[in-house]
Design an enzyme around this catalytic site. Structure first.
Site, PDB file in Angstrom:
ATOM      1  N   ARG A  33       0.855  -1.189   0.000  1.00 14.30           N
ATOM      2  CA  ARG A  33       0.000   0.000   0.000  1.00 14.30           C
ATOM      3  C   ARG A  33       0.891   1.238   0.000  1.00 14.30           C
ATOM      4  O   ARG A  33       1.253   1.767   1.042  1.00 14.30           O
ATOM      5  CB  ARG A  33      -0.911  -0.011   1.221  1.00 14.30           C
ATOM      6  CG  ARG A  33      -1.894   1.149   1.323  1.00 14.30           C
ATOM      7  CD  ARG A  33      -2.707   1.008   2.609  1.00 14.30           C
ATOM      8  NE  ARG A  33      -3.693   2.056   2.742  1.00 14.30           N
ATOM      9  CZ  ARG A  33      -3.498   3.218   3.359  1.00 14.30           C
ATOM     10  NH1 ARG A  33      -2.305   3.485   3.884  1.00 14.30           N
ATOM     11  NH2 ARG A  33      -4.463   4.111   3.452  1.00 14.30           N
ATOM     12  N   SER A 102     -11.417  -3.196   2.616  1.00 16.97           N
ATOM     13  CA  SER A 102     -11.456  -2.365   3.812  1.00 16.97           C
ATOM     14  C   SER A 102     -12.875  -1.860   4.037  1.00 16.97           C
ATOM     15  O   SER A 102     -13.513  -1.361   3.109  1.00 16.97           O
ATOM     16  CB  SER A 102     -10.509  -1.169   3.670  1.00 16.97           C
ATOM     17  OG  SER A 102      -9.170  -1.586   3.712  1.00 16.97           O
ATOM     18  N   LYS A 131      -5.613   6.505  10.304  1.00 14.36           N
ATOM     19  CA  LYS A 131      -7.007   6.295   9.921  1.00 14.36           C
ATOM     20  C   LYS A 131      -7.897   7.478  10.281  1.00 14.36           C
ATOM     21  O   LYS A 131      -9.112   7.341  10.389  1.00 14.36           O
ATOM     22  CB  LYS A 131      -7.549   5.023  10.591  1.00 14.36           C
ATOM     23  CG  LYS A 131      -6.873   3.746  10.123  1.00 14.36           C
ATOM     24  CD  LYS A 131      -7.235   3.409   8.690  1.00 14.36           C
ATOM     25  CE  LYS A 131      -6.560   2.139   8.229  1.00 14.36           C
ATOM     26  NZ  LYS A 131      -6.816   1.859   6.805  1.00 14.36           N
TER      27      LYS A 131
END
Length: 201
Positions: A33, A102, A131
């Site tokens: 990622r 996700s 996040k």
């Protein structure tokens, strides 16, 4: 243990070096990622990670980039909320590749399962800088609800540390996705071994 890469967290060490050390530690999977890389750069980095992961039979999934995953013949793809529809990605990937999604709500997790995901990552469980864009922490009760209601493996993510790992596992979660606990560790191999020991308990 699902290790999500972020080459800014490796204290200046090459990402492939850190991932290779982690793979020596215990059983895990890796999600590449690196959102700022071009398709070519991501392909080259993915190929390097495949080289270091292959001897340990550690699966590599590519975040978002279905084209790069197919070009690498990677083990699978991980979709975020803004990615291709899960059902479309499954059709392109076929039945034999891993497909993770996700999710940040019970409804989204249910939908991912219905549309062909092999597993979902749910969070953030706890507060975490990585996040912030996904809103406040969901908390352990909500993670437990997703685990109960969704018929595929659920991994927790967000603010998970060795100190709260047992609480996460007690929800019934299949495992955890982690970034800093592995990538920023002075000894990624030892960190992975300890995390997997805690997960097994």
């Amino acid at each position: 243990l699902y290790v999500v890469t972020d080459r800014q967290q490796t204290a200046g060490r090459p990402l492939a070096e850190v991932i290779a050390a982690a793979a020596r530690g215990a059983s895990l999977a890796v999600q590449l990622r690196e959102k700022d890389l071009s398709a070519r750069e991501l392909y080259d980095l993915g190929a390097r990670l495949q080289e270091v992961l292959s001897p340990h039979r550690v699966p590599l999934l590519i975040n978002d980039r279905l084209d790069v995953a197919l070009a690498l013949n990677a083990d699978g793809v991980h979709l975020a909320g803004h990615s291709l529809p899960t059902r479309t990605a499954r059709r392109v990937l076929g039945p034999d590749k891993l497909l993770g999604v996700s999710t940040h709500s019970l409804d989204a997790a249910r939908q991912a399962a219905e549309d062909g995901a092999d597993f979902v990552v749910f969070g953030p469980v706890f507060a975490t800088p990585s996040k912030l864009a996904y809103g406040p922490p969901q908390g352990l009760p909500q993670l437990a609800a997703v685990v109960r209601e969704v018929p595929i493996p659920v991994l927790g993510i967000g603010g998970i540390t060795p100190a709260n790992l047992l609480q996460v596992r007690q929800t019934g979660a299949h495992g955890v996705a982690m970034i800093r606990a592995v990538l920023a560790a002075p000894d990624p191999c030892g960190a992975t071994q300890e995390l997997c020991r805690l997960l097994a308990e």
